[in-house]
Design a protein around this motif. Sequence first.
Motif, PDB file in Angstrom:
ATOM      1  N   TYR A 179       0.846  -1.196   0.000  1.00 31.91           N
ATOM      2  CA  TYR A 179       0.000   0.000   0.000  1.00 31.91           C
ATOM      3  C   TYR A 179       0.882   1.246   0.000  1.00 31.91           C
ATOM      4  O   TYR A 179       1.805   1.374   0.807  1.00 31.91           O
ATOM      5  CB  TYR A 179      -0.885  -0.035   1.244  1.00 31.91           C
ATOM      6  CG  TYR A 179      -2.001   0.963   1.271  1.00 31.91           C
ATOM      7  CD1 TYR A 179      -3.207   0.693   0.637  1.00 31.91           C
ATOM      8  CD2 TYR A 179      -1.855   2.168   1.930  1.00 31.91           C
ATOM      9  CE1 TYR A 179      -4.258   1.594   0.668  1.00 31.91           C
ATOM     10  CE2 TYR A 179      -2.895   3.086   1.969  1.00 31.91           C
ATOM     11  CZ  TYR A 179      -4.102   2.800   1.325  1.00 31.91           C
ATOM     12  OH  TYR A 179      -5.126   3.714   1.368  1.00 31.91           O
ATOM     13  N   LEU A 180       0.567   2.177  -0.898  1.00 33.39           N
ATOM     14  CA  LEU A 180       1.372   3.406  -0.999  1.00 33.39           C
ATOM     15  C   LEU A 180       0.515   4.502  -1.632  1.00 33.39           C
ATOM     16  O   LEU A 180      -0.235   4.248  -2.575  1.00 33.39           O
ATOM     17  CB  LEU A 180       2.622   3.161  -1.856  1.00 33.39           C
ATOM     18  CG  LEU A 180       3.587   4.342  -2.030  1.00 33.39           C
ATOM     19  CD1 LEU A 180       4.236   4.682  -0.689  1.00 33.39           C
ATOM     20  CD2 LEU A 180       4.657   4.023  -3.072  1.00 33.39           C
ATOM     21  N   GLN A 181       0.628   5.713  -1.058  1.00 35.91           N
ATOM     22  CA  GLN A 181      -0.054   6.893  -1.591  1.00 35.91           C
ATOM     23  C   GLN A 181      -1.565   6.688  -1.708  1.00 35.91           C
ATOM     24  O   GLN A 181      -2.195   7.018  -2.714  1.00 35.91           O
ATOM     25  CB  GLN A 181       0.538   7.287  -2.950  1.00 35.91           C
ATOM     26  CG  GLN A 181       2.005   7.685  -2.873  1.00 35.91           C
ATOM     27  CD  GLN A 181       2.600   8.009  -4.225  1.00 35.91           C
ATOM     28  OE1 GLN A 181       1.951   7.865  -5.276  1.00 35.91           O
ATOM     29  NE2 GLN A 181       3.856   8.464  -4.230  1.00 35.91           N
TER      30      GLN A 181
ATOM     31  N   GLN B 236      -0.873  -0.891  -4.320  1.00 31.22           N
ATOM     32  CA  GLN B 236      -0.082  -0.905  -5.541  1.00 31.22           C
ATOM     33  C   GLN B 236       0.024  -2.299  -6.140  1.00 31.22           C
ATOM     34  O   GLN B 236       0.137  -2.427  -7.368  1.00 31.22           O
ATOM     35  CB  GLN B 236       1.326  -0.372  -5.235  1.00 31.22           C
ATOM     36  CG  GLN B 236       1.358   1.023  -4.636  1.00 31.22           C
ATOM     37  CD  GLN B 236       0.828   2.076  -5.589  1.00 31.22           C
ATOM     38  OE1 GLN B 236       1.084   2.021  -6.800  1.00 31.22           O
ATOM     39  NE2 GLN B 236       0.085   3.058  -5.055  1.00 31.22           N
TER      40      GLN B 236
ATOM     41  N   ASP C 156      10.648   3.070  -3.135  1.00 29.55           N
ATOM     42  CA  ASP C 156      10.059   3.952  -2.120  1.00 29.55           C
ATOM     43  C   ASP C 156      10.290   3.312  -0.749  1.00 29.55           C
ATOM     44  O   ASP C 156      10.120   2.095  -0.597  1.00 29.55           O
ATOM     45  CB  ASP C 156       8.558   4.155  -2.350  1.00 29.55           C
ATOM     46  CG  ASP C 156       8.015   5.356  -1.582  1.00 29.55           C
ATOM     47  OD1 ASP C 156       7.937   5.277  -0.326  1.00 29.55           O
ATOM     48  OD2 ASP C 156       7.657   6.343  -2.211  1.00 29.55           O
TER      49      ASP C 156
ATOM     50  N   ASN D 283       8.463   3.702   1.871  1.00 29.39           N
ATOM     51  CA  ASN D 283       7.259   3.757   2.714  1.00 29.39           C
ATOM     52  C   ASN D 283       6.121   2.862   2.224  1.00 29.39           C
ATOM     53  O   ASN D 283       4.953   3.211   2.363  1.00 29.39           O
ATOM     54  CB  ASN D 283       6.766   5.206   2.809  1.00 29.39           C
ATOM     55  CG  ASN D 283       7.769   6.105   3.490  1.00 29.39           C
ATOM     56  OD1 ASN D 283       8.281   5.779   4.558  1.00 29.39           O
ATOM     57  ND2 ASN D 283       8.067   7.252   2.870  1.00 29.39           N
ATOM     58  N   TYR D 284       6.457   1.722   1.642  1.00 32.66           N
ATOM     59  CA  TYR D 284       5.403   0.765   1.314  1.00 32.66           C
ATOM     60  C   TYR D 284       4.886   0.130   2.617  1.00 32.66           C
ATOM     61  O   TYR D 284       5.663  -0.307   3.480  1.00 32.66           O
ATOM     62  CB  TYR D 284       5.930  -0.328   0.392  1.00 32.66           C
ATOM     63  CG  TYR D 284       6.046   0.089  -1.056  1.00 32.66           C
ATOM     64  CD1 TYR D 284       4.945   0.050  -1.897  1.00 32.66           C
ATOM     65  CD2 TYR D 284       7.263   0.529  -1.570  1.00 32.66           C
ATOM     66  CE1 TYR D 284       5.043   0.429  -3.227  1.00 32.66           C
ATOM     67  CE2 TYR D 284       7.370   0.924  -2.895  1.00 32.66           C
ATOM     68  CZ  TYR D 284       6.248   0.865  -3.713  1.00 32.66           C
ATOM     69  OH  TYR D 284       6.350   1.255  -5.036  1.00 32.66           O
ATOM     70  N   ARG D 285       3.582   0.109   2.726  1.00 34.87           N
ATOM     71  CA  ARG D 285       2.980  -0.523   3.921  1.00 34.87           C
ATOM     72  C   ARG D 285       2.411  -1.885   3.524  1.00 34.87           C
ATOM     73  O   ARG D 285       1.703  -1.993   2.515  1.00 34.87           O
ATOM     74  CB  ARG D 285       1.887   0.367   4.506  1.00 34.87           C
ATOM     75  CG  ARG D 285       1.419  -0.062   5.898  1.00 34.87           C
ATOM     76  CD  ARG D 285       0.572   1.012   6.527  1.00 34.87           C
ATOM     77  NE  ARG D 285       1.345   2.198   6.854  1.00 34.87           N
ATOM     78  CZ  ARG D 285       2.094   2.358   7.943  1.00 34.87           C
ATOM     79  NH1 ARG D 285       2.192   1.353   8.801  1.00 34.87           N
ATOM     80  NH2 ARG D 285       2.738   3.473   8.158  1.00 34.87           N
TER      81      ARG D 285
ATOM     82  N   LEU E 255       5.906  -0.967   7.859  1.00 33.14           N
ATOM     83  CA  LEU E 255       6.481  -0.381   6.642  1.00 33.14           C
ATOM     84  C   LEU E 255       7.560  -1.287   6.068  1.00 33.14           C
ATOM     85  O   LEU E 255       8.319  -1.935   6.798  1.00 33.14           O
ATOM     86  CB  LEU E 255       7.076   0.987   6.945  1.00 33.14           C
ATOM     87  CG  LEU E 255       6.073   2.100   7.281  1.00 33.14           C
ATOM     88  CD1 LEU E 255       6.813   3.379   7.690  1.00 33.14           C
ATOM     89  CD2 LEU E 255       5.141   2.358   6.118  1.00 33.14           C
TER      90      LEU E 255
END
Length: 386
Positions: A330-332, A336, A363, A365-367, A382
């Motif tokens: 999950y990102l932004q 994803q 990136d 900060n991928y969760r 993260l």
Amino acid sequence: MSLAASSEAIGAVSELLKVQLAARTGINAVAVGRPEDASKAAVVGGGGSFNLFLYRISIDANLRNRPLDAGQAPPVWLVLHYLLTAFDGPESDSIVAHRLLGRGLLALNALSIVRPDASNSALASNPDPLRLTFDEADVELLSRIMQGSDEKFRVAAAFQVRPVMLASTAQPPDYALPVKSIGKPLPPPQPYEGASVLPSLGARVNAIEPERFSAGQPIVLRGSEFAGYDQILVGASTYPATSTLDGALTMTIPLADTISAGSYPVCVARTLPDGHQLSSNAVAGHLLPRVTSVNLAGPLTPVLGRLSGTFLVHGSQLGGATAATYAALYLQGKAQLLLEPQPGGTATTLTFTVTDTQALAPDPNYRVILRVNGEQALDSPLLSWT
């Protein structure tokens, strides 16, 4: 109260009359037997005394065929006939003896209805109170009783006590077979006999708190009739339960337990003496997976400005190879990529691979969001994809 002691009811009635007569008249010398025997035993100048003589036993015709309960054999219903004689020393015909006889009649009249105390085992099971009524003691009756070379005609008062019950316990009632409890375990190969008799219709669960829980987190089941229940079932898994102060049951699934996350029927249970398990109704409980950490399994591979590679998810209740599991990166504000784990996963470690065709932009900060059997982990750590 057991009916077995009623076999001694006749003697218990005589004992009851003796005690009550002494208590109500203040004359402690009360004998039970033939009047002439009491006269011979008396001492001149020894004071007043009474004698009770059971001269006849008859069947109560009104209750002859009345059982205690439908389907039972009727007990024996008796009427006991007594003579009361008063003595002044060895004499029963003196003025003093007549005065004592009057006191005795008043005492018996006060006993017109007697409800035996519960401590009197022989009479306590009698369903009706004992009733005392006076009979006609005419000359013919007294002459027939007091005849013989050693007997002397003595004035006496006659009375009867009814109904006196003698109940048989030799046979069980016809309406039901005797209940055999399990008792102590029998050595093999002897089988258990009978049925377990429980003082309720069984436990009932009304609520589970919380409905969504993780391993290591206590859960509480609330309901009724929990006495004797010491287990909580989560699906096919059994866990020891502990009673709370407010009557609920609580338990905690260990972190090391290999049970998979998912939705399960949850109920309370107990093991009967014959080995069978008795359980309550079930409520729905949701066991969540736990994610403790995520990390890369090795260096990432550049693919046209993007990165592919493998990462690991560590935790508990992850399901392993047989569970329906997927992870979302999950990102932004959106997912994803959705991935299924690689074969060979365990309940504590899962491996996910991002192929070259799925390569992600770098990136830090991928969760990682993990779902196992439809239940989502509360933790989403993260993953630095760089």
